[in-house]
Design a protein around this motif. Structure first.
Motif, PDB file in Angstrom:
ATOM      1  N   PRO A 141      18.675  46.243  86.625  1.00 38.78           N
ATOM      2  CA  PRO A 141      18.501  45.467  87.881  1.00 38.78           C
ATOM      3  C   PRO A 141      19.880  45.799  88.121  1.00 38.78           C
ATOM      4  O   PRO A 141      20.338  44.447  88.866  1.00 38.78           O
ATOM      5  N   THR A 142      20.863  45.940  87.094  1.00 38.87           N
ATOM      6  CA  THR A 142      22.230  45.990  88.285  1.00 38.87           C
ATOM      7  C   THR A 142      22.994  46.894  87.426  1.00 38.87           C
ATOM      8  O   THR A 142      23.514  47.732  86.491  1.00 38.87           O
ATOM      9  N   PRO A 143      23.952  47.738  88.177  1.00 39.23           N
ATOM     10  CA  PRO A 143      24.511  49.148  88.283  1.00 39.23           C
ATOM     11  C   PRO A 143      25.542  48.954  87.325  1.00 39.23           C
ATOM     12  O   PRO A 143      26.369  47.844  87.097  1.00 39.23           O
ATOM     13  N   PRO A 144      25.624  50.067  86.458  1.00 37.37           N
ATOM     14  CA  PRO A 144      27.157  49.880  85.739  1.00 37.37           C
ATOM     15  C   PRO A 144      28.268  49.570  86.513  1.00 37.37           C
ATOM     16  O   PRO A 144      28.072  50.396  87.592  1.00 37.37           O
ATOM     17  N   HIS A 145      29.293  48.978  86.162  1.00 36.05           N
ATOM     18  CA  HIS A 145      30.674  49.059  86.912  1.00 36.05           C
ATOM     19  C   HIS A 145      31.537  50.570  86.648  1.00 36.05           C
ATOM     20  O   HIS A 145      31.903  50.880  87.826  1.00 36.05           O
ATOM     21  N   SER A 146      31.326  51.003  85.885  1.00 34.55           N
ATOM     22  CA  SER A 146      32.136  52.072  85.564  1.00 34.55           C
ATOM     23  C   SER A 146      31.216  53.496  85.283  1.00 34.55           C
ATOM     24  O   SER A 146      29.701  52.905  83.780  1.00 34.55           O
ATOM     25  N   MET A 160      26.977  32.374  75.899  1.00 29.73           N
ATOM     26  CA  MET A 160      29.379  33.115  75.328  1.00 29.73           C
ATOM     27  C   MET A 160      29.128  34.161  74.759  1.00 29.73           C
ATOM     28  O   MET A 160      28.147  34.667  74.577  1.00 29.73           O
ATOM     29  N   ARG A 161      30.428  34.735  75.993  1.00 34.26           N
ATOM     30  CA  ARG A 161      29.789  36.052  75.307  1.00 34.26           C
ATOM     31  C   ARG A 161      30.815  36.855  73.780  1.00 34.26           C
ATOM     32  O   ARG A 161      32.492  35.766  74.456  1.00 34.26           O
ATOM     33  N   ASN A 162      30.585  37.191  73.619  1.00 37.33           N
ATOM     34  CA  ASN A 162      32.387  37.836  72.430  1.00 37.33           C
ATOM     35  C   ASN A 162      32.823  39.159  72.750  1.00 37.33           C
ATOM     36  O   ASN A 162      33.380  38.877  71.735  1.00 37.33           O
ATOM     37  N   PHE A 163      32.257  39.292  73.428  1.00 35.45           N
ATOM     38  CA  PHE A 163      32.990  40.852  74.476  1.00 35.45           C
ATOM     39  C   PHE A 163      33.062  40.701  75.970  1.00 35.45           C
ATOM     40  O   PHE A 163      31.884  39.794  76.198  1.00 35.45           O
ATOM     41  N   ASP A 164      34.092  41.299  76.346  1.00 33.40           N
ATOM     42  CA  ASP A 164      34.041  41.429  78.431  1.00 33.40           C
ATOM     43  C   ASP A 164      33.882  42.950  78.280  1.00 33.40           C
ATOM     44  O   ASP A 164      33.690  43.193  79.983  1.00 33.40           O
ATOM     45  N   LEU A 165      34.363  43.956  77.384  1.00 36.76           N
ATOM     46  CA  LEU A 165      33.864  45.061  78.081  1.00 36.76           C
ATOM     47  C   LEU A 165      32.582  45.653  76.975  1.00 36.76           C
ATOM     48  O   LEU A 165      33.131  45.636  75.880  1.00 36.76           O
ATOM     49  N   LEU A 166      31.530  46.385  77.854  1.00 37.64           N
ATOM     50  CA  LEU A 166      30.623  47.101  77.140  1.00 37.64           C
ATOM     51  C   LEU A 166      31.047  48.680  77.186  1.00 37.64           C
ATOM     52  O   LEU A 166      30.164  48.306  78.513  1.00 37.64           O
ATOM     53  N   SER A 167      30.945  49.531  76.374  1.00 37.92           N
ATOM     54  CA  SER A 167      30.768  50.539  76.704  1.00 37.92           C
ATOM     55  C   SER A 167      29.177  50.925  76.347  1.00 37.92           C
ATOM     56  O   SER A 167      29.373  51.186  74.508  1.00 37.92           O
ATOM     57  N   THR A 168      28.044  51.535  76.754  1.00 37.76           N
ATOM     58  CA  THR A 168      27.397  52.213  75.938  1.00 37.76           C
ATOM     59  C   THR A 168      27.251  53.733  76.205  1.00 37.76           C
ATOM     60  O   THR A 168      27.508  53.902  77.084  1.00 37.76           O
ATOM     61  N   ASP A 169      27.171  54.419  75.086  1.00 38.86           N
ATOM     62  CA  ASP A 169      26.024  55.535  75.477  1.00 38.86           C
ATOM     63  C   ASP A 169      25.138  56.104  76.694  1.00 38.86           C
ATOM     64  O   ASP A 169      24.737  54.879  76.551  1.00 38.86           O
ATOM     65  N   PHE A 170      24.169  56.819  76.819  1.00 41.23           N
ATOM     66  CA  PHE A 170      22.889  56.459  76.976  1.00 41.23           C
ATOM     67  C   PHE A 170      21.817  56.786  76.392  1.00 41.23           C
ATOM     68  O   PHE A 170      21.328  56.477  76.087  1.00 41.23           O
ATOM     69  N   ASP A 171      21.648  58.641  76.246  1.00 40.15           N
ATOM     70  CA  ASP A 171      20.686  59.443  75.848  1.00 40.15           C
ATOM     71  C   ASP A 171      20.594  58.665  74.370  1.00 40.15           C
ATOM     72  O   ASP A 171      21.930  58.846  73.607  1.00 40.15           O
ATOM     73  N   GLY A 172      19.771  58.488  73.510  1.00 38.50           N
ATOM     74  CA  GLY A 172      19.237  57.393  72.674  1.00 38.50           C
ATOM     75  C   GLY A 172      20.275  56.701  72.627  1.00 38.50           C
ATOM     76  O   GLY A 172      19.834  55.807  71.203  1.00 38.50           O
ATOM     77  N   THR A 173      20.633  55.754  73.281  1.00 39.69           N
ATOM     78  CA  THR A 173      20.916  54.043  72.883  1.00 39.69           C
ATOM     79  C   THR A 173      20.914  53.693  74.040  1.00 39.69           C
ATOM     80  O   THR A 173      20.084  52.192  73.328  1.00 39.69           O
ATOM     81  N   TRP A 220      30.815  46.634  82.689  1.00 41.62           N
ATOM     82  CA  TRP A 220      29.807  47.281  81.544  1.00 41.62           C
ATOM     83  C   TRP A 220      29.826  49.360  82.094  1.00 41.62           C
ATOM     84  O   TRP A 220      30.070  49.199  83.307  1.00 41.62           O
ATOM     85  N   VAL A 221      29.981  49.838  80.921  1.00 41.83           N
ATOM     86  CA  VAL A 221      30.620  51.017  81.222  1.00 41.83           C
ATOM     87  C   VAL A 221      29.550  51.836  80.566  1.00 41.83           C
ATOM     88  O   VAL A 221      29.188  51.833  79.728  1.00 41.83           O
ATOM     89  N   VAL A 222      28.581  53.393  81.314  1.00 39.51           N
ATOM     90  CA  VAL A 222      28.109  53.863  80.591  1.00 39.51           C
ATOM     91  C   VAL A 222      28.832  55.143  80.045  1.00 39.51           C
ATOM     92  O   VAL A 222      29.287  56.186  81.034  1.00 39.51           O
ATOM     93  N   ASN A 223      28.716  55.795  78.988  1.00 38.17           N
ATOM     94  CA  ASN A 223      29.935  56.700  78.480  1.00 38.17           C
ATOM     95  C   ASN A 223      28.930  56.826  77.614  1.00 38.17           C
ATOM     96  O   ASN A 223      28.699  57.370  76.453  1.00 38.17           O
TER      97      ASN A 223
END
Ligand SMILES: [Mg+2]
Length: 259
Positions: free
Chosen positions: A63-68, A1-14, A42-45
């Motif tokens: 193993p899986t590319p970001p969607h955005s 179960m997920r509490n969120f459907d959209l994941l935005s991650t910074d890249f460097d340092g995160t 998943w979006v890398v921001n």
């Protein structure tokens, strides 16, 4: 179960340390695979350019590319079925036009910022294709000094804003940031802020680390103090004591409902 459907991650340092090998932990990679396999977006921001981001993704070996991808802290790309990242024109074109106008309308401010950079050794006023991009400072101290000049100048030009990441600073219109680009993507996907998680570590992440954009917020231990205090104050914020990918994963698991 997920509490969120959209994941935005910074890249460097995160997701990756910096400087580092550009790789993250296997555990975080497994999580990202699980998240996307279970239908999450998943979006890398990042503040990286598209080219630099794609290089980063090659090294990252996900193993899986970001969607955005959101690059330059404002330009949005979505991955096609052919694996190529395509511009989201309906966001990027108005964004570019707004910035064209901004550079024209704030020419006196830009001239004074350029003068400041030119009179300080090793401070670089960066341009691309003849357009102002931002500043690279040789030190955090000089960046603080530059920011004082910039903040003073902005009083006359309130649309002029910036994204700061340590000694790097990018000029922008105040309506364009990681946060506003993420909000646009969420709207396009039909996902609400209540189902969005943002993870980041630096000043340029603050615009997405806010409940109006992402209800769930995560930052690793290497984050700057302003980010830590913002995330700590959020009703659904998680400040990890672990660095980089380890800290980010701890926060993601905290909000994921995974066993
Ligand atoms: Mg960062």
């Amino acid at each position: 179960m997920r509490n969120f459907d959209l994941l935005s991650t910074d890249f460097d340092g995160t997701l990756v340390g910096h400087p580092s090998s550009g790789q993250c932990t296997n555990e975080l990679k497994e999580y990202l695979k699980w998240f996307t396999d279970s239908g999450g977006h998943w979006v890398v921001n990042t503040g990286r350019s598209l080219e630099h981001m794609l290089e980063g993704l090659d090294l990252f070996d996900s193993p899986t590319p970001p969607h955005s991808l959101i690059v330059n802290e404002r330009h949005l790309y979505q991955r096609g079925n052919d694996g190529v990242y395509y511009e989201v024109e309906e966001w990027n074109r108005p964004c570019d036009k707004t910035h064209e106008d901004l550079w024209k309308n704030t020419a006196p401010l830009l001239a004074s910022l350029r003068r400041f950079a030119e009179t300080h050794e090793d401070m670089e006023f960066v341009e691309k294709d003849g357009k102002p991009e931002g500043i690279i400072s040789p030190s955090l101290g000089l960046m603080e000094e530059f920011l004082r000049i910039l903040e003073e100048g902005r009083r006359e030009f309130p649309d002029f804003s910036y994204q700061r990441n340590a000694v790097y600073l990018r000029f922008c219109h105040r309506e364009y940031s990681k946060g506003s680009a993420l909000a646009f993507l969420a709207g396009k996907l039909g996902i609400s802020p209540a189902s969005t998680l943002a993870a980041g570590d630096n000043h340029n992440d603050l615009s997405m680390l806010c409940p109006a954009v992402a209800r769930f917020q995560v930052c690793p231990d290497n984050s700057v103090e302003e980010v830590k205090s913002r995330v700590a104050a959020a009703p659904r914020g998680f400040v990890s004591k672990l660095p980089n990918a380890q800290g980010t994963l701890e926060g993601l698991l905290n909000f994921s409902g995974l066993p």
